[in-house]
Structure formats: structure tokens, C-alpha cells
Design a protein around this motif. Structure first.
Motif, short mmCIF file in Angstrom:
data_model
loop_
_atom_site.label_atom_id
_atom_site.label_comp_id
_atom_site.label_asym_id
_atom_site.label_seq_id
_atom_site.Cartn_x
_atom_site.Cartn_y
_atom_site.Cartn_z
N ILE A 93 0.85 -1.19 0.00
CA ILE A 93 0.00 0.00 0.00
C ILE A 93 0.89 1.24 0.00
CG2 ILE A 93 -1.75 1.29 1.28
CD1 ILE A 93 -2.65 -1.37 2.48
N SER A 94 0.58 2.16 -0.90
CA SER A 94 1.38 3.38 -1.01
C SER A 94 0.44 4.58 -1.05
CB SER A 94 2.24 3.34 -2.28
OG SER A 94 2.93 4.56 -2.45
N GLY A 95 0.94 5.70 -0.58
CA GLY A 95 0.15 6.92 -0.64
C GLY A 95 1.01 8.15 -0.43
N HIS A 96 2.31 7.93 -0.44
CA HIS A 96 3.23 9.01 -0.11
C HIS A 96 3.44 10.01 -1.24
CE1 HIS A 96 6.31 7.23 -2.72
NE2 HIS A 96 5.92 6.06 -2.24
N ASP A 97 3.07 9.60 -2.47
CA ASP A 97 3.41 10.46 -3.61
C ASP A 97 2.26 11.32 -4.12
OD1 ASP A 97 2.05 8.26 -4.38
OD2 ASP A 97 3.25 7.82 -6.16
N GLU A 98 1.07 11.19 -3.55
CA GLU A 98 -0.03 12.04 -3.99
C GLU A 98 -1.08 12.15 -2.86
OE1 GLU A 98 -2.67 10.14 -6.94
OE2 GLU A 98 -1.19 8.51 -6.99
N LEU A 99 -1.80 13.27 -2.86
CA LEU A 99 -2.80 13.53 -1.83
C LEU A 99 -4.17 13.72 -2.47
CD1 LEU A 99 -0.86 16.14 0.36
CD2 LEU A 99 -1.04 13.66 0.74
N THR A 100 -5.20 13.43 -1.71
CA THR A 100 -6.56 13.66 -2.17
C THR A 100 -6.89 15.14 -2.01
OG1 THR A 100 -7.51 13.25 0.02
CG2 THR A 100 -7.21 11.34 -1.42
N ALA A 101 -8.09 15.54 -2.45
CA ALA A 101 -8.50 16.95 -2.34
C ALA A 101 -8.56 17.40 -0.90
CB ALA A 101 -9.86 17.14 -3.02
N SER A 102 -8.80 16.47 0.01
CA SER A 102 -8.89 16.82 1.42
C SER A 102 -7.52 16.84 2.10
CB SER A 102 -9.81 15.82 2.15
OG SER A 102 -9.28 14.50 2.07
N GLY A 103 -6.47 16.55 1.34
CA GLY A 103 -5.14 16.57 1.89
C GLY A 103 -4.68 15.27 2.50
N ARG A 104 -5.51 14.23 2.41
CA ARG A 104 -5.15 12.93 2.95
C ARG A 104 -4.41 12.12 1.88
NH1 ARG A 104 -10.37 10.21 5.40
NH2 ARG A 104 -8.75 8.74 6.09
N PRO A 105 -3.60 11.17 2.30
CA PRO A 105 -2.89 10.33 1.32
C PRO A 105 -3.88 9.56 0.44
CG PRO A 105 -1.93 10.07 3.49
CD PRO A 105 -3.21 10.85 3.68
N ASN A 106 -3.58 9.47 -0.81
CA ASN A 106 -4.40 8.70 -1.75
C ASN A 106 -3.89 7.26 -1.76
OD1 ASN A 106 -6.15 7.89 -3.76
ND2 ASN A 106 -4.90 8.71 -5.42
N TRP A 107 -4.34 6.47 -0.79
CA TRP A 107 -3.82 5.12 -0.63
C TRP A 107 -4.17 4.25 -1.84
CZ3 TRP A 107 -0.42 5.34 2.91
CH2 TRP A 107 -0.61 6.10 4.07
N HIS A 108 -3.20 3.51 -2.30
CA HIS A 108 -3.41 2.62 -3.44
C HIS A 108 -2.38 1.49 -3.39
CE1 HIS A 108 -0.41 5.62 -4.68
NE2 HIS A 108 0.13 4.63 -5.39
N LEU A 109 -2.65 0.46 -4.16
CA LEU A 109 -1.73 -0.68 -4.22
C LEU A 109 -0.74 -0.51 -5.36
CD1 LEU A 109 -4.01 -3.81 -3.65
CD2 LEU A 109 -2.18 -3.01 -2.16
N HIS A 110 0.49 -0.89 -5.10
CA HIS A 110 1.47 -1.02 -6.17
C HIS A 110 2.34 -2.23 -5.84
CE1 HIS A 110 5.32 0.43 -4.35
NE2 HIS A 110 4.48 0.92 -3.46
N LEU A 111 3.17 -2.62 -6.78
CA LEU A 111 4.01 -3.80 -6.59
C LEU A 111 5.42 -3.39 -6.21
CD1 LEU A 111 2.76 -5.99 -9.58
CD2 LEU A 111 1.99 -5.98 -7.21
N ALA A 112 5.90 -3.97 -5.14
CA ALA A 112 7.23 -3.63 -4.63
C ALA A 112 8.31 -4.28 -5.48
CB ALA A 112 7.36 -4.09 -3.18
N GLU A 113 9.53 -3.75 -5.37
CA GLU A 113 10.66 -4.32 -6.09
C GLU A 113 10.94 -5.74 -5.61
OE1 GLU A 113 14.25 -2.10 -6.87
OE2 GLU A 113 13.28 -0.29 -6.12
#
Length: 206
Positions: A93-113
Motif C-alpha cells: 500500500i502506497s500513498g506518499h506520492d499524492e494527496l486527495t483533495a482533502s489533503g489525505r494520502p491517496n492510498w493505493h496498491l502497487h508492486l514492490a521491487e
């Protein structure tokens, strides 16, 4: 980022080779690095051995697309499952690179190295992305371009399941070839008809 996005990794890898044309662009470390696209962090460990390793993965991924294109869904799934077992992915789970309109992290899944090597990392991403597409859209959405000599793989994301070619260029080329073939058949049929209607010039001896 949606995990289905990673299926592009599978398509890109398979399409580095066109068997019917005898072309292969996966011939160097630089070519392997280019496959990672904007995800260059995954390409940092690429070495000479990854060229051979990824070619082997490419052959197996092409077999998945070919089986799907031939309507053999069970074989396509079995081949992909074998790859998934050999190259397991690590969702995070990642969310460090983008924020929602409310300023909260936009949590999403990505694949790790992958901790092993560049090929294992690339294969894990490609296979997991392809698996998500396959289960979301259906096995019949995986195909091989129907415009010989092109043999590129594609994923049909159209709403009416109508895609048969990897690109508009191949679709146009196939349509032109089909039109010309129809015209040749029509001309041949017309010629035979005209020859059959011509009066006979033979005379009988009396």
C-alpha cells in the motif's frame, strides 16, 4: 495505481520480438532498461544475464497470449499460473506520492521491487498485471494481432470486445488486404462468367 496497469509490462516484453518478421529488439542491457519505462528504479540492477532471462520469460508470456487467442482458456490460465508461482509479486500500500483533495494520502496498491534480480522483478510485475486483466476482463481479451506478418500481443479493453489487431495501422493494412482479395475474387468470377457466356465458334462438319 491500478494493478491492471502493470499488464502493459507483459505486452511490452512480448512485443520486443516479431517471430514472423525475424526481428528482436531485446538484445542489450539498454533494451532491458528501456522496458521499465518510467519505473527506472526497477532497472537499477539490470545486468547482461537479464537479456537471456527476460527472453525466456518473453517466450512463456507469448504462449499465454497465443493460447488465449486460440480460445484455449484453460491452457492460458495454467501457463500464467506457472509464471506467477515462479515469479511471485509483493503488493504494497502506497500513498506518499499524492494527496486527495482533502489533503489525505491517496492510498493505493502497487508492486514492490523484487529482492532477487531485475528479471524476477519485471516478470513478477508483468505476470501479476496480466493476471488482474485476465480475471477482470476475461481470457478472451488477450490476443495476437490478426494482420500477418505482425504477431504483436495486445489486450482488448474495448467495450464491445471487437479488437482484433494490435494497432490502427495493422487494422487498416488488414482491411486493405481483405478488400483487395475480394476484388480479385470478383474479377476472377466475372472473367469465368464472361468466358462461359461467349458463343461457341466451333462448327460441325456436314
Amino acid at each position: 495505481m491500478e494493478l491492471t496497469y502493470y499488464s502493459d509490462f507483459a505486452v511490452r516484453l512480448v512485443n520486443t520480438e516479431e517471430p514472423l518478421r525475424g526481428t528482436d529488439t531485446l538484445t542489450s542491457v539498454e533494451a532491458v532498461r528501456a522496458l521499465f519505462g518510467v519505473h527506472q528504479h526497477g532497472a537499477r540492477r539490470v545486468g547482461d544475464a537479464d537479456v537471456t532471462r527476460l527472453r525466456a520469460v518473453r517466450t512463456r508470456l507469448r504462449a499465454v497470449f497465443t493460447a488465449a487467442a486460440e480460445g484455449d482458456e484453460a491452457r492460458a490460465v495454467d501457463l500464467l499460473n506457472a509464471l506467477l508461482l515462479e515469479y511471485p509479486a509483493s503488493p504494497q500500500i502506497s500513498g506518499h506520492d499524492e494527496l486527495t483533495a482533502s489533503g489525505r494520502p491517496n492510498w493505493h496498491l502497487h508492486l514492490a521491487e523484487h529482492p532477487s534480480n531485475a528479471t524476477a522483478g519485471y516478470a513478477a510485475i508483468a505476470c501479476m498485471g496480466l493476471a488482474f486483466q485476465l480475471t477482470d476482463l476475461g481470457v478472451d481479451r488477450l490476443g495476437i494481432c490478426g494482420a500477418p506478418p505482425c504477431s504483436n500481443a495486445y489486450i482488448d479493453t474495448s467495450t464491445n470486445r471487437s479488437k482484433r489487431y494490435c494497432s490502427d495501422r495493422c487494422a487498416t493494412r488488414a482491411n486493405v488486404a481483405a478488400y483487395r482479395a475480394r476484388r480479385r475474387r470478383e474479377r476472377s468470377l466475372n472473367n469465368r462468367t464472361e468466358d462461359g457466356n461467349q458463343p461457341s465458334t466451333e462448327t460441325s462438319d456436314r
